[in-house]
Design a protein around this motif. Structure first.
Motif, PDB file in Angstrom:
ATOM      1  N   ALA A   1      -7.670   3.665   8.424  1.00 36.24           N
ATOM      2  CA  ALA A   1      -6.233   3.965   8.416  1.00 36.24           C
ATOM      3  C   ALA A   1      -5.702   4.000   6.992  1.00 36.24           C
ATOM      4  O   ALA A   1      -4.975   4.925   6.609  1.00 36.24           O
ATOM      5  CB  ALA A   1      -5.472   2.927   9.243  1.00 36.24           C
ATOM      6  N   ASN A   2      -6.054   2.982   6.194  1.00 39.73           N
ATOM      7  CA  ASN A   2      -5.571   2.904   4.814  1.00 39.73           C
ATOM      8  C   ASN A   2      -6.051   4.072   3.963  1.00 39.73           C
ATOM      9  O   ASN A   2      -5.333   4.542   3.073  1.00 39.73           O
ATOM     10  CB  ASN A   2      -6.061   1.610   4.147  1.00 39.73           C
ATOM     11  N   THR A   3      -7.270   4.516   4.227  1.00 35.55           N
ATOM     12  CA  THR A   3      -7.921   5.478   3.336  1.00 35.55           C
ATOM     13  C   THR A   3      -7.848   6.908   3.870  1.00 35.55           C
ATOM     14  O   THR A   3      -7.269   7.790   3.230  1.00 35.55           O
ATOM     15  CB  THR A   3      -9.391   5.074   3.118  1.00 35.55           C
ATOM     16  N   LEU A   4      -8.423   7.147   5.042  1.00 35.65           N
ATOM     17  CA  LEU A   4      -8.535   8.516   5.551  1.00 35.65           C
ATOM     18  C   LEU A   4      -7.266   8.973   6.274  1.00 35.65           C
ATOM     19  O   LEU A   4      -6.705  10.025   5.957  1.00 35.65           O
ATOM     20  CB  LEU A   4      -9.737   8.627   6.481  1.00 35.65           C
ATOM     21  N   LEU A   5      -6.805   8.203   7.249  1.00 40.71           N
ATOM     22  CA  LEU A   5      -5.636   8.634   8.029  1.00 40.71           C
ATOM     23  C   LEU A   5      -4.402   8.754   7.143  1.00 40.71           C
ATOM     24  O   LEU A   5      -3.645   9.727   7.231  1.00 40.71           O
ATOM     25  CB  LEU A   5      -5.371   7.657   9.173  1.00 40.71           C
ATOM     26  N   SER A   6      -4.192   7.762   6.299  1.00 35.72           N
ATOM     27  CA  SER A   6      -3.038   7.806   5.411  1.00 35.72           C
ATOM     28  C   SER A   6      -3.189   8.922   4.382  1.00 35.72           C
ATOM     29  O   SER A   6      -2.227   9.628   4.059  1.00 35.72           O
ATOM     30  CB  SER A   6      -2.856   6.457   4.709  1.00 35.72           C
ATOM     31  N   GLY A   7      -4.411   9.105   3.880  1.00 36.53           N
ATOM     32  CA  GLY A   7      -4.641  10.151   2.891  1.00 36.53           C
ATOM     33  C   GLY A   7      -4.360  11.541   3.436  1.00 36.53           C
ATOM     34  O   GLY A   7      -3.645  12.342   2.830  1.00 36.53           O
TER      35      GLY A   7
ATOM     36  N   ALA B   1      -6.955  -0.261  -0.964  1.00 35.67           N
ATOM     37  CA  ALA B   1      -5.598  -0.637  -1.352  1.00 35.67           C
ATOM     38  C   ALA B   1      -4.608   0.513  -1.379  1.00 35.67           C
ATOM     39  O   ALA B   1      -3.401   0.280  -1.435  1.00 35.67           O
ATOM     40  CB  ALA B   1      -5.616  -1.311  -2.725  1.00 35.67           C
ATOM     41  N   THR B   2      -5.102   1.776  -1.371  1.00 31.86           N
ATOM     42  CA  THR B   2      -4.195   2.922  -1.385  1.00 31.86           C
ATOM     43  C   THR B   2      -4.848   4.063  -0.608  1.00 31.86           C
ATOM     44  O   THR B   2      -6.023   4.000  -0.237  1.00 31.86           O
ATOM     45  CB  THR B   2      -3.891   3.434  -2.810  1.00 31.86           C
ATOM     46  N   ASP B   3      -4.060   5.141  -0.417  1.00 33.98           N
ATOM     47  CA  ASP B   3      -4.609   6.348   0.199  1.00 33.98           C
ATOM     48  C   ASP B   3      -5.047   7.359  -0.854  1.00 33.98           C
ATOM     49  O   ASP B   3      -5.290   8.522  -0.554  1.00 33.98           O
ATOM     50  CB  ASP B   3      -3.598   6.978   1.161  1.00 33.98           C
ATOM     51  N   ALA B   4      -5.176   6.906  -2.107  1.00 33.43           N
ATOM     52  CA  ALA B   4      -5.558   7.796  -3.205  1.00 33.43           C
ATOM     53  C   ALA B   4      -6.941   8.425  -3.048  1.00 33.43           C
ATOM     54  O   ALA B   4      -7.142   9.567  -3.468  1.00 33.43           O
ATOM     55  CB  ALA B   4      -5.492   7.037  -4.533  1.00 33.43           C
ATOM     56  N   PRO B   5      -7.936   7.741  -2.464  1.00 30.40           N
ATOM     57  CA  PRO B   5      -9.303   8.267  -2.528  1.00 30.40           C
ATOM     58  C   PRO B   5      -9.485   9.672  -1.979  1.00 30.40           C
ATOM     59  O   PRO B   5     -10.263  10.448  -2.524  1.00 30.40           O
ATOM     60  CB  PRO B   5     -10.100   7.251  -1.694  1.00 30.40           C
ATOM     61  N   CYS B   6      -8.797  10.024  -0.899  1.00 33.28           N
ATOM     62  CA  CYS B   6      -9.060  11.302  -0.236  1.00 33.28           C
ATOM     63  C   CYS B   6      -8.233  12.460  -0.779  1.00 33.28           C
ATOM     64  O   CYS B   6      -8.480  13.611  -0.433  1.00 33.28           O
ATOM     65  CB  CYS B   6      -8.787  11.167   1.267  1.00 33.28           C
ATOM     66  N   SER B   7      -7.259  12.191  -1.614  1.00 30.16           N
ATOM     67  CA  SER B   7      -6.264  13.204  -1.960  1.00 30.16           C
ATOM     68  C   SER B   7      -6.675  14.088  -3.132  1.00 30.16           C
ATOM     69  O   SER B   7      -7.484  13.712  -3.980  1.00 30.16           O
ATOM     70  CB  SER B   7      -4.930  12.537  -2.292  1.00 30.16           C
ATOM     71  N   ALA B   8      -6.053  15.281  -3.179  1.00 31.61           N
ATOM     72  CA  ALA B   8      -6.183  16.190  -4.326  1.00 31.61           C
ATOM     73  C   ALA B   8      -4.999  15.945  -5.252  1.00 31.61           C
ATOM     74  O   ALA B   8      -4.224  16.840  -5.560  1.00 31.61           O
ATOM     75  CB  ALA B   8      -6.226  17.631  -3.848  1.00 31.61           C
ATOM     76  N   LEU B   9      -4.889  14.713  -5.683  1.00 32.30           N
ATOM     77  CA  LEU B   9      -3.723  14.282  -6.455  1.00 32.30           C
ATOM     78  C   LEU B   9      -4.114  13.127  -7.358  1.00 32.30           C
ATOM     79  O   LEU B   9      -4.842  12.225  -6.945  1.00 32.30           O
ATOM     80  CB  LEU B   9      -2.611  13.833  -5.498  1.00 32.30           C
ATOM     81  N   SER B  10      -3.624  13.149  -8.575  1.00 31.27           N
ATOM     82  CA  SER B  10      -3.719  11.990  -9.460  1.00 31.27           C
ATOM     83  C   SER B  10      -2.310  11.619  -9.903  1.00 31.27           C
ATOM     84  O   SER B  10      -1.536  12.504 -10.300  1.00 31.27           O
ATOM     85  CB  SER B  10      -4.590  12.291 -10.687  1.00 31.27           C
ATOM     86  N   VAL B  11      -1.994  10.336  -9.832  1.00 29.55           N
ATOM     87  CA  VAL B  11      -0.695   9.863 -10.288  1.00 29.55           C
ATOM     88  C   VAL B  11      -0.848   9.410 -11.733  1.00 29.55           C
ATOM     89  O   VAL B  11      -1.632   8.498 -12.022  1.00 29.55           O
ATOM     90  CB  VAL B  11      -0.177   8.708  -9.408  1.00 29.55           C
ATOM     91  N   ILE B  12      -0.128  10.064 -12.621  1.00 25.15           N
ATOM     92  CA  ILE B  12      -0.268   9.802 -14.054  1.00 25.15           C
ATOM     93  C   ILE B  12       0.836   8.847 -14.510  1.00 25.15           C
ATOM     94  O   ILE B  12       2.015   9.023 -14.180  1.00 25.15           O
ATOM     95  CB  ILE B  12      -0.178  11.105 -14.867  1.00 25.15           C
ATOM     96  N   TYR B  13       0.423   7.824 -15.255  1.00 25.34           N
ATOM     97  CA  TYR B  13       1.344   6.829 -15.799  1.00 25.34           C
ATOM     98  C   TYR B  13       1.296   6.881 -17.331  1.00 25.34           C
ATOM     99  O   TYR B  13       0.352   7.397 -17.920  1.00 25.34           O
ATOM    100  CB  TYR B  13       0.960   5.417 -15.327  1.00 25.34           C
TER     101      TYR B  13
END
Length: 356
Positions: free
Chosen positions: A234-240, A117-129
């Motif tokens: 595309a959703n996970t790796l390419l977008s990430g 559902a997002t490109d969050a899995p591959c990133s060195a980033l956390s979005v804090i809410y």
């Protein structure tokens, strides 16, 4: 000018790979804390046990919001369990929380998305809410996940809305990377966008247009096809890789702006990003035919193209201006655009997309 590309240590994708997880993470440690969505216990626990039969682990269920309070709670749990690995299993907020917990605990992290559902899995980033679900800040992490493992059998049997949402998040990648390339803004990787990231972002976009509809139909049937595999990648790796090393611009900033309206909280990250991508295209004065093509794609796969689609039925200039002002806050990625952007421009573009 220094250019930087970052990526996960290992990316594993395929049908039923969760049952082989131990093979891919055995060098990271012997004792894991698994931070999981509650649905994991109901649907995937047997497969998870099979994949981790030689690893000691405890499961702690995620409370639903990637907030500082939740991160601190799980950090204490990891310490109490003497965990050597953090494994995050679930949706984007669960994964972001797991990455943050691993960072503050100085432990390796394995990311296992149950949806694409997002490109969050591959990133060195956390979005804090906040605890109420309003965007608070980005947490930039010193490294990407050690392993990202995505089981396409699980993705194919998840609600189709999540796969479509991932397409919405991925849709922004090319347009934001293209804008960042013009300004040579520092990407989240810590350097200027690389040629590799720019090309991955474009490949992501082309893959969505070519295979998106077919992948959605496969997901509706609950089957794994090559089209589904391509869209998951595309959703996970390419977008990430594309967003992190190619750059963010207006679309994700406008998404963050939309979170100030409570009526949008029932919409997914990718659904808000898809609409915000159209807003960026209007801001850029892109060819109307190109905007129409992207809008047609959104309609065909089921992504929002109107404010009503985002849950905003009571539309007023004042309300949309609040979104626009939050989008243009100091430090937001909208300032990576190759021209100056202010709240009034964003408000007008949001309303323009709605009538288009």
């Amino acid at each position: 000018m220094i250019k930087v590309l970052t990526s996960p240590g290992k990316y594993v994708q395929g049908k039923n790979v969760i049952m082989e997880m131990g093979e891919y993470i055995k060098d990271l440690g012997d004792k894991a804390l698994i931070i999981a969505d509650p649905i994991v216990e109901e649907l995937f626990l047997d497969d998870l046990k099979a994949g981790l039969e030689e690893l000691n682990y405890q499961i702690e269920f995620f409370n639903g919001e990637c907030s500082k309070i939740e991160i601190e709670r799980l950090k204490k749990k990891a310490a109490a369990e003497d965990a050597e690995i953090i494994i995050g299993m679930g949706g984007g907020k669960t994964l972001d929380t797991s990455k943050a917990v691993a960072h503050y605990s100085d432990l390796p992290v394995v990311i296992v998305p149950t949806i694409a559902a997002t490109d969050a899995p591959c990133s060195a980033l956390s979005v804090i809410y906040t605890e109420e679900g309003v965007f608070e800040e980005y947490l930039f992490l010193p490294k990407n996940p050690d392993v990202v493992m995505i089981d396409t059998e699980i993705v194919a049997n998840a609600p189709v809305r999540f796969l479509v949402s991932g397409m919405g998040d991925a849709l922004a990648t090319y347009f934001e990377a293209a804008a960042s390339a013009l300004t040579r803004a520092t990407a989240m990787s810590g350097g200027a966008p690389t040629m590799t990231a720019q090309n991955l972002a474009e490949l992501c976009y082309n893959t969505l247009l070519e295979y998106g509809v077919s992948a959605k139909k496969a997901a509706e049937a609950g089957v794994v096809t090559e089209a589904l595999e391509k869209i998951v990648e595309a959703n996970t790796l390419l977008s990430g890789l594309g967003f992190e090393s190619g750059g963010l611009a207006a679309a994700h900033a406008i998404h963050n702006g939309f979170t100030v309206l409570e009526e949008t909280h029932s919409k997914t990250h990718g659904e808000k990003v898809a609409y915000s991508t159209l807003v960026q295209m209007v801001l850029e004065d892109r060819d109307p035919a190109e905007i129409e093509m992207v809008m047609d794609f959104c309609k065909e796969v089921g992504l929002p193209t109107t404010l009503a689609d985002l849950g905003i039925t009571d539309v007023s200039d004042e309300k949309i201006l609040k979104v626009a002002e939050a989008s243009c806050a100091e430090g937001e990625t909208i300032h990576n655009m190759p021209f100056a952007v202010d709240a009034e421009m964003v408000k007008d573009a949001i309303l323009a997309v709605d009538v288009l």
